[in-house]
Design a protein around this motif. Structure first.
Motif, PDB file in Angstrom:
ATOM      1  N   VAL A  73      -0.074   8.834  -7.601  1.00  0.00           N
ATOM      2  CA  VAL A  73       0.617   8.085  -8.656  1.00  0.00           C
ATOM      3  C   VAL A  73       2.096   7.880  -8.354  1.00  0.00           C
ATOM      4  CG1 VAL A  73      -1.002   8.792 -10.462  1.00  0.00           C
ATOM      5  CG2 VAL A  73       1.041  10.186  -9.994  1.00  0.00           C
ATOM      6  N   ALA A  74       2.486   8.158  -7.094  1.00  0.00           N
ATOM      7  CA  ALA A  74       3.910   8.047  -6.749  1.00  0.00           C
ATOM      8  C   ALA A  74       4.445   6.643  -7.031  1.00  0.00           C
ATOM      9  CB  ALA A  74       4.119   8.413  -5.275  1.00  0.00           C
ATOM     10  N   ASP A  75       3.651   5.636  -6.702  1.00  0.00           N
ATOM     11  CA  ASP A  75       4.131   4.273  -6.906  1.00  0.00           C
ATOM     12  C   ASP A  75       4.298   3.955  -8.394  1.00  0.00           C
ATOM     13  OD1 ASP A  75       4.830   1.607  -6.013  1.00  0.00           O
ATOM     14  OD2 ASP A  75       2.915   0.988  -6.868  1.00  0.00           O
ATOM     15  N   LYS A 117      14.880   0.398  -3.097  1.00  0.00           N
ATOM     16  CA  LYS A 117      14.316  -0.151  -1.855  1.00  0.00           C
ATOM     17  C   LYS A 117      12.912  -0.685  -2.123  1.00  0.00           C
ATOM     18  CE  LYS A 117      12.285  -0.413   2.297  1.00  0.00           C
ATOM     19  NZ  LYS A 117      10.863  -0.747   2.522  1.00  0.00           N
ATOM     20  N   SER A 118      12.099   0.114  -2.765  1.00  0.00           N
ATOM     21  CA  SER A 118      10.717  -0.298  -3.005  1.00  0.00           C
ATOM     22  C   SER A 118      10.644  -1.451  -4.010  1.00  0.00           C
ATOM     23  CB  SER A 118       9.912   0.900  -3.509  1.00  0.00           C
ATOM     24  OG  SER A 118       8.660   0.481  -3.995  1.00  0.00           O
ATOM     25  N   ALA A 119      11.268  -1.276  -5.154  1.00  0.00           N
ATOM     26  CA  ALA A 119      11.088  -2.257  -6.232  1.00  0.00           C
ATOM     27  C   ALA A 119      11.730  -3.607  -5.910  1.00  0.00           C
ATOM     28  CB  ALA A 119      11.643  -1.703  -7.539  1.00  0.00           C
ATOM     29  N   CYS A 120      12.910  -3.587  -5.296  1.00  0.00           N
ATOM     30  CA  CYS A 120      13.587  -4.864  -5.008  1.00  0.00           C
ATOM     31  C   CYS A 120      12.880  -5.634  -3.903  1.00  0.00           C
ATOM     32  CB  CYS A 120      15.049  -4.636  -4.628  1.00  0.00           C
ATOM     33  SG  CYS A 120      16.013  -3.935  -5.959  1.00  0.00           S
ATOM     34  N   THR A 121      12.329  -4.939  -2.929  1.00  0.00           N
ATOM     35  CA  THR A 121      11.648  -5.665  -1.855  1.00  0.00           C
ATOM     36  C   THR A 121      10.298  -6.193  -2.343  1.00  0.00           C
ATOM     37  OG1 THR A 121      10.690  -3.615  -0.966  1.00  0.00           O
ATOM     38  CG2 THR A 121      12.793  -4.339  -0.052  1.00  0.00           C
ATOM     39  N   GLN A 122       9.638  -5.409  -3.178  1.00  0.00           N
ATOM     40  CA  GLN A 122       8.381  -5.906  -3.732  1.00  0.00           C
ATOM     41  C   GLN A 122       8.633  -7.141  -4.592  1.00  0.00           C
ATOM     42  OE1 GLN A 122       5.808  -3.033  -5.591  1.00  0.00           O
ATOM     43  NE2 GLN A 122       4.671  -4.617  -6.681  1.00  0.00           N
ATOM     44  N   GLN A 123       9.684  -7.079  -5.396  1.00  0.00           N
ATOM     45  CA  GLN A 123       9.981  -8.224  -6.251  1.00  0.00           C
ATOM     46  C   GLN A 123      10.429  -9.423  -5.424  1.00  0.00           C
ATOM     47  OE1 GLN A 123       9.072  -8.147  -9.310  1.00  0.00           O
ATOM     48  NE2 GLN A 123       9.632 -10.294  -9.675  1.00  0.00           N
ATOM     49  N   ALA A 124      11.109  -9.155  -4.303  1.00  0.00           N
ATOM     50  CA  ALA A 124      11.532 -10.266  -3.437  1.00  0.00           C
ATOM     51  C   ALA A 124      10.316 -11.070  -3.004  1.00  0.00           C
ATOM     52  CB  ALA A 124      12.276  -9.737  -2.211  1.00  0.00           C
ATOM     53  N   PHE A 125       9.305 -10.365  -2.525  1.00  0.00           N
ATOM     54  CA  PHE A 125       8.119 -11.068  -2.030  1.00  0.00           C
ATOM     55  C   PHE A 125       7.339 -11.715  -3.174  1.00  0.00           C
ATOM     56  CE2 PHE A 125       3.537 -10.835  -0.808  1.00  0.00           C
ATOM     57  CZ  PHE A 125       3.559 -11.774   0.199  1.00  0.00           C
ATOM     58  N   HIS A 126       7.060 -10.932  -4.205  1.00  0.00           N
ATOM     59  CA  HIS A 126       6.253 -11.475  -5.301  1.00  0.00           C
ATOM     60  C   HIS A 126       7.019 -12.529  -6.092  1.00  0.00           C
ATOM     61  CE1 HIS A 126       3.851  -7.820  -4.422  1.00  0.00           C
ATOM     62  NE2 HIS A 126       2.881  -8.636  -4.694  1.00  0.00           N
ATOM     63  N   GLY A 127       8.288 -12.284  -6.309  1.00  0.00           N
ATOM     64  CA  GLY A 127       9.101 -13.248  -7.050  1.00  0.00           C
ATOM     65  C   GLY A 127       9.321 -14.527  -6.250  1.00  0.00           C
ATOM     66  N   ARG A 173       8.633 -10.617   3.345  1.00  0.00           N
ATOM     67  CA  ARG A 173       7.506  -9.672   3.357  1.00  0.00           C
ATOM     68  C   ARG A 173       7.810  -8.393   4.147  1.00  0.00           C
ATOM     69  NH1 ARG A 173       4.714  -6.299   2.896  1.00  0.00           N
ATOM     70  NH2 ARG A 173       2.489  -6.139   2.433  1.00  0.00           N
ATOM     71  N   VAL A 174       8.604  -8.534   5.213  1.00  0.00           N
ATOM     72  CA  VAL A 174       8.852  -7.371   6.076  1.00  0.00           C
ATOM     73  C   VAL A 174       9.687  -6.299   5.382  1.00  0.00           C
ATOM     74  CG1 VAL A 174      10.982  -8.208   7.171  1.00  0.00           C
ATOM     75  CG2 VAL A 174       9.434  -6.728   8.455  1.00  0.00           C
ATOM     76  N   THR A 175      10.450  -6.703   4.387  1.00  0.00           N
ATOM     77  CA  THR A 175      11.327  -5.712   3.733  1.00  0.00           C
ATOM     78  C   THR A 175      10.518  -4.640   3.002  1.00  0.00           C
ATOM     79  OG1 THR A 175      11.542  -7.024   1.703  1.00  0.00           O
ATOM     80  CG2 THR A 175      13.173  -7.409   3.436  1.00  0.00           C
ATOM     81  N   MET A 176       9.252  -4.945   2.680  1.00  0.00           N
ATOM     82  CA  MET A 176       8.397  -3.948   2.036  1.00  0.00           C
ATOM     83  C   MET A 176       7.909  -2.902   3.036  1.00  0.00           C
ATOM     84  SD  MET A 176       6.132  -6.551  -0.321  1.00  0.00           S
ATOM     85  CE  MET A 176       5.054  -5.293  -1.016  1.00  0.00           C
ATOM     86  N   ILE A 177       8.140  -3.193   4.316  1.00  0.00           N
ATOM     87  CA  ILE A 177       7.609  -2.316   5.360  1.00  0.00           C
ATOM     88  C   ILE A 177       8.704  -1.524   6.065  1.00  0.00           C
ATOM     89  CG2 ILE A 177       6.343  -2.262   7.552  1.00  0.00           C
ATOM     90  CD1 ILE A 177       5.013  -4.932   6.635  1.00  0.00           C
ATOM     91  N   ILE A 194       6.013   5.031   1.317  1.00  0.00           N
ATOM     92  CA  ILE A 194       6.776   6.210   1.718  1.00  0.00           C
ATOM     93  C   ILE A 194       8.005   6.395   0.834  1.00  0.00           C
ATOM     94  CG2 ILE A 194       8.276   7.040   3.610  1.00  0.00           C
ATOM     95  CD1 ILE A 194       5.972   6.325   5.489  1.00  0.00           C
ATOM     96  N   GLN A 195       8.592   5.308   0.370  1.00  0.00           N
ATOM     97  CA  GLN A 195       9.710   5.432  -0.575  1.00  0.00           C
ATOM     98  C   GLN A 195       9.252   6.151  -1.842  1.00  0.00           C
ATOM     99  OE1 GLN A 195      12.759   4.390   0.312  1.00  0.00           O
ATOM    100  NE2 GLN A 195      11.992   3.459   2.191  1.00  0.00           N
ATOM    101  N   ALA A 196       8.053   5.779  -2.308  1.00  0.00           N
ATOM    102  CA  ALA A 196       7.553   6.371  -3.555  1.00  0.00           C
ATOM    103  C   ALA A 196       7.310   7.871  -3.378  1.00  0.00           C
ATOM    104  CB  ALA A 196       6.266   5.654  -3.987  1.00  0.00           C
ATOM    105  N   ILE A 197       6.765   8.234  -2.221  1.00  0.00           N
ATOM    106  CA  ILE A 197       6.521   9.659  -1.950  1.00  0.00           C
ATOM    107  C   ILE A 197       7.848  10.400  -1.770  1.00  0.00           C
ATOM    108  CG2 ILE A 197       5.554  11.256  -0.231  1.00  0.00           C
ATOM    109  CD1 ILE A 197       3.299   9.123   0.140  1.00  0.00           C
ATOM    110  N   ASP A 198       8.796   9.733  -1.095  1.00  0.00           N
ATOM    111  CA  ASP A 198      10.129  10.317  -0.941  1.00  0.00           C
ATOM    112  C   ASP A 198      10.733  10.618  -2.311  1.00  0.00           C
ATOM    113  OD1 ASP A 198      12.599  10.931   0.593  1.00  0.00           O
ATOM    114  OD2 ASP A 198      13.380   9.161  -0.424  1.00  0.00           O
ATOM    115  N   LEU A 199      10.634   9.641  -3.204  1.00  0.00           N
ATOM    116  CA  LEU A 199      11.188   9.838  -4.546  1.00  0.00           C
ATOM    117  C   LEU A 199      10.494  10.989  -5.263  1.00  0.00           C
ATOM    118  CD1 LEU A 199      12.827   8.897  -7.101  1.00  0.00           C
ATOM    119  CD2 LEU A 199      10.767   7.586  -7.705  1.00  0.00           C
ATOM    120  N   LEU A 200       9.177  10.882  -5.385  1.00  0.00           N
ATOM    121  CA  LEU A 200       8.484  11.807  -6.272  1.00  0.00           C
ATOM    122  C   LEU A 200       8.304  13.190  -5.639  1.00  0.00           C
ATOM    123  CD1 LEU A 200       7.125  12.448  -8.887  1.00  0.00           C
ATOM    124  CD2 LEU A 200       5.019  11.396  -8.037  1.00  0.00           C
ATOM    125  N   VAL A 201       7.781  13.217  -4.413  1.00  0.00           N
ATOM    126  CA  VAL A 201       7.451  14.517  -3.831  1.00  0.00           C
ATOM    127  C   VAL A 201       8.694  15.209  -3.276  1.00  0.00           C
ATOM    128  CG1 VAL A 201       6.044  15.701  -2.114  1.00  0.00           C
ATOM    129  CG2 VAL A 201       5.138  13.687  -3.296  1.00  0.00           C
TER     130      VAL A 201
END
Lengths: 575, 575
Positions: free
Chosen positions: A509-511, A394-404, A431-435, A442-449
């Motif tokens: 450092v979750a992200d 969720k996090s990585a693909c949406t970030q890449q969508a916007f930046h890519g 851009r909204v998919t990152m939110i 929150i995805q990063a915290i969900d994953l790590l924590v």
């Protein structure tokens, strides 16, 4: 230029690389779903998306949804396209046959929604929550509610929303205040305001079924006092319920989807599941919904890539360095696609799209394994995969969508910044998919924590071993990936220890950790694709781009996390 | 929330850290420009920007420029704000007193334009090219042309454009086709079409002076056949010249600036400089113009940061991890600013803004040193700095503006995606800065191929030694920066050798090389700031964020370039 799905690419990833068909056919409900049937579905879906869903996309952005006298008028062509979508049975692709669905594997629905988002993100928002609402109701609804709403939702005849956010309660749902008061007849009166409700009001379906997160009068404070109530726009007798759209938001993009401010004035509703267990009922659909947002990201990036790739193969500017490319012919200047900086942009986005697809499709297969496999251990392993990989995607693909997509815009030069070519729409829409569906932070915290550290890294470690064992150590590239997977396992252990000493550390450092995991997954994916792919530029160019331009982020992020852990040890040693 | 310039920050960087005042006062024209005078100018400029320029920014986006019957109507408030800008003497800040200017150092104009862009990027586009047009005309115009146009342009009474791009000639100006035919009276008839002309038509000034790149009938093909012709909207007798705006573009952002499609129908104009030497005449203004785009990037990022920082200190969501922050008080949830992921975003952007400011201000000082220093060696050194550092700043600051503004948007969650808070406007507006005045890809090639490799890396090496010598090896942080500068020197030499063997190589890694240079410059900047800064969160937090989150990109990019060079050696060894 409209988005054009390419079913061959998907089939190659799904069948040749991933070998998904035997895995799916081993599950009881999909015994008949052979490659021929899948191919038929994908071909039909591709045609439908290209011919029906993609054309109104531009009007969706430029005209957008309009709010007139409390009603939302969707953009030209949206009603007709949605009608065709329902009539084609597409909303019900993976719903159970007994509910009016087609009983196909989740991965086919995943591909369909990836393509839908690529072709028309705004329109796709409308049915985007249908499947989640369906699962939620199917698992937690009373028989009476199911009788009344389940097949209407499964078939898309009625659309559904998730009413979670309130003005003061965004990421922090524990602050939700909308009230639900029990009535003598077993129904509830719902009162309060919700914001950011996608499709809260529109003219696409006769009824809209709202799943509303609210709080009963004596409920505990915080997230453990939330209940889920079904509030239809039209009551069973056909009358209008007291739920209203107050306005729609002006947004950066996604103008084809109405983002509504909703008001519930003692609207009539019925409880789904147990009182105060609303979040649990909602979480049924969480992994699937997040996976769908990841697929939106992949689809939007592919849409951006298609536009940029086409432009780069039409437009000529200056000579490219090095030996004359074949495409030069008798021209004095070269195709933009021949310039190294542009080739790098295009190939890098393909590396992301195809690699992320492989991981996302595998995750979709695992959703079905987790549900249908007869072996409890297999179900558990699949469940672990979904829990760990979904937030990463969720996090990585949406970030890449916007930046890519922004990189793809750059391919057009100044032409990318004007509306004409449609590429800037992809940047704004994505851009909204990152939110939404949980911000990427929150995805990063969900994953790590919440997931990795919750069991001291054991689940993540087991998943990494699973990935390692699917590689062939005799192959140099696979061995390199295995080495990285081992580094990630070690990092996970280090992080678990350091986090015990400093509970704020994982939040910092979750992200970075999430990115290490994503790059590792991509490395695994490209090792698998590389082994299966024919010697063609279609697959070799992105593989090479992955190794040269994407993979180095592994060391960058690993280093950041390691140094943060070391700083904790140093502080401890000093103290 | 309108942008609020903070003159104290700028004064600290300019005087305390950079020690710019003695350097400037050693130059003849600025002997009287002491810190008191600078402070007065900055305070007045800050007030003017906040009170006059910032307020119409929102209408600039939402209403934008409108095209009605061949005329462009600027957004509400723009005319009045521009009038005040002219009357305050702000356009003429660094123009020569004999041309009606105030004769102040370029660095003060740089700060002014950084703030103007932050407050209202759309409006700032109008006078954005004035100074460039002024310099171009001053250095290359005939006495008669200067008599007629120079002071009008210096004072901003008439606005100016640069008409370069044509539909088929974007980055490739050699393809320009607009024709200029000499007339018996010494004038020229200009015929052709231009696109992407910022401020090609508007209602801000009575006349608009177009500097048009065109080709005479017998001129050589390519860039060496281009001439520069001055074409006014109104001729000296007050009549309308045959230059027309055909339409304005619909863009992703920057709606407050008209981006015009222009038609020249045998419009009357006069040659600037020599025939076929048009590009050379234009290049006079190139470094200053690119520096101004870099400053736009810095300003826009600061605008985004101000919005996000304010929001993060108002909004509460969930508890932050770790010990209770002081700001919690009796609240149950914490300020968004207390959450580590958000703090990281905010501090990282500040690290970019303040670090990049230091480098940009130094560059602006060097522009004046290059022009006014009595010592030829000093002028040459300053010229080298500007040539090498300007493309780095242009690319890196504009990329960070867009990406950093997007990060700041993320601080708002869903509220960032709606128009209300104005943050998404910054993201949209900033995107164009990565494209215009030479795309960022072209900046990277300009740096590496045309500048660094052109002398085998000698100039870059000398610049890095200059930076090294300004650091204090006895300080641990400075020594670390010195080590990196040495690595960059070695990388430059390696790259020069590998590029000799493979001429396509530098085009592939130009962006990575540029990023290594930028991160090195930032490291140098933060070493300087860190030494001078008081022990306050205002400066310590971004310094720490720089070291933790920004600096690691140095190794990432260095590694990518090194591996690309090694691959060339390996190929050579095999061949």
């Amino acid at each position: 230029m409209n988005y054009q799905p390419r079913p061959d690419d998907v089939r190659f990833l799904l069948n040749t690389v991933l070998g998904a068909t035997p895995r799916l056919r081993a599950l009881a409900p999909f015994a008949e779903v052979d490659e021929t049937l899948q191919a038929q579905v994908l071909d039909e879906a591709g045609k439908f998306v290209a011919e029906v869903i993609a054309p109104p996309n531009r009007d969706g952005d430029e005209i957008g949804c309009r709010f007139v006298d409390g009603e939302v008028i969707t953009p030209p062509g949206f009603r007709e396209a949605y009608r065709a979508f329902v009539e084609g049975g597409w909303p019900a692709l993976s719903a159970a046959p007994e509910d009016g669905g087609q009983g196909l594997p989740a991965v086919l629905e995943a591909v369909l929604f990836e393509w839908l988002s690529a072709a028309n993100h705004g329109l796709t928002m409308a049915p985007g929550l249908l499947h989640g609402a369906y699962e939620c109701l199917r698992h937690h609804g009373s028989e009476e509610l199911k009788q009344r709403y389940l097949s209407k939702i499964a078939t898309g005849e009625w659309l559904a929303t998730m009413c979670l956010t309130e003005a003061h309660a965004g990421s922090d749902l524990g602050q939700v205040r909308t009230r639900a008061v029990a009535q003598a007849d077993g129904s509830f009166h719902v009162a309060g305001g919700k914001i950011f409700i996608s499709g809260g009001e529109h003219d696409l379906s006769d009824n809209i079924v709202h799943l509303v997160l609210c709080r009963m009068p004596d409920a505990p404070a915080g997230p453990k006092g939330l209940s889920l109530v079904l509030v239809p726009k039209r009551l069973p007798d056909g009358s209008r319920n007291a739920v209203h759209c107050e306005r729609i938001e002006e947004k950066m993009g996604l103008h084809g989807s109405s983002t509504c401010v909703m008001r519930f004035d003692d609207a009539i509703g019925w409880l789904i599941g147990e009182p105060n267990r609303g979040l649990a009922a909602m979480f049924v659909m969480m992994n699937a919904a997040r996976l769908h947002v990841a697929l939106q990201g992949i689809g939007l990036l592919d849409a951006a890539w298609q536009k940029a790739d086409a432009y780069a193969h039409e437009r000529r500017q200056m000579r490219a360095p090095g030996p004359a490319p074949a495409s030069r012919g008798s021209e004095t200047s070269d195709l933009v696609a021949e310039h190294p900086a542009i080739r790098r942009i295009l190939d890098t986005q393909r590396a992301w799209i195809d690699g992320a697809r492989l991981i996302a499709y595998r995750t979709a297969v695992q959703l079905d394994v987790a549900r249908h496999d007869s072996d409890a251990k297999s179900r558990e392993r699949a469940q672990r995969w979904c829990a760990l990989v979904t937030p990463v995607l969720k996090s990585a693909c949406t970030q890449q969508a916007f930046h890519g997509a922004s990189e793809c815009l750059q391919v057009f030069g100044g032409h990318g910044y004007v509306r004409e070519w449609g590429i800037e729409q992809v940047v704004r829409d994505s851009r909204v998919t990152m939110i939404y569906e949980g911000t990427n932070e929150i995805q990063a915290i969900d994953l790590l924590v919440r997931k990795v550290l919750a069991d001291g890294g054991a689940g993540m470690s087991a998943l990494l071993i699973e990935l390692r064992d699917e590689l062939d150590a005799a192959r140099e590239i696979d061995a390199d990936v295995q080495r990285r997977l081992a580094q990630l396992r070690y990092l996970t252990t280090t992080l678990a220890m350091a986090s015990a000493a400093d509970p704020a550390l994982p939040y910092e450092v979750a992200d970075d950790y999430l990115r290490v995991v994503m790059i590792s997954l991509l490395a695994w994916a490209w090792a698998r694709i590389g082994r299966a792919a024919p010697q063609e530029a279609r697959w070799n160019a992105p593989e090479s781009a992955f190794r040269r331009w994407v993979l180095p982020e592994f060391e960058l992020r690993l280093g950041i996390v390691k140094r943060a852990c070391e700083a904790v040890s140093t502080r401890q040693a000093v103290a």
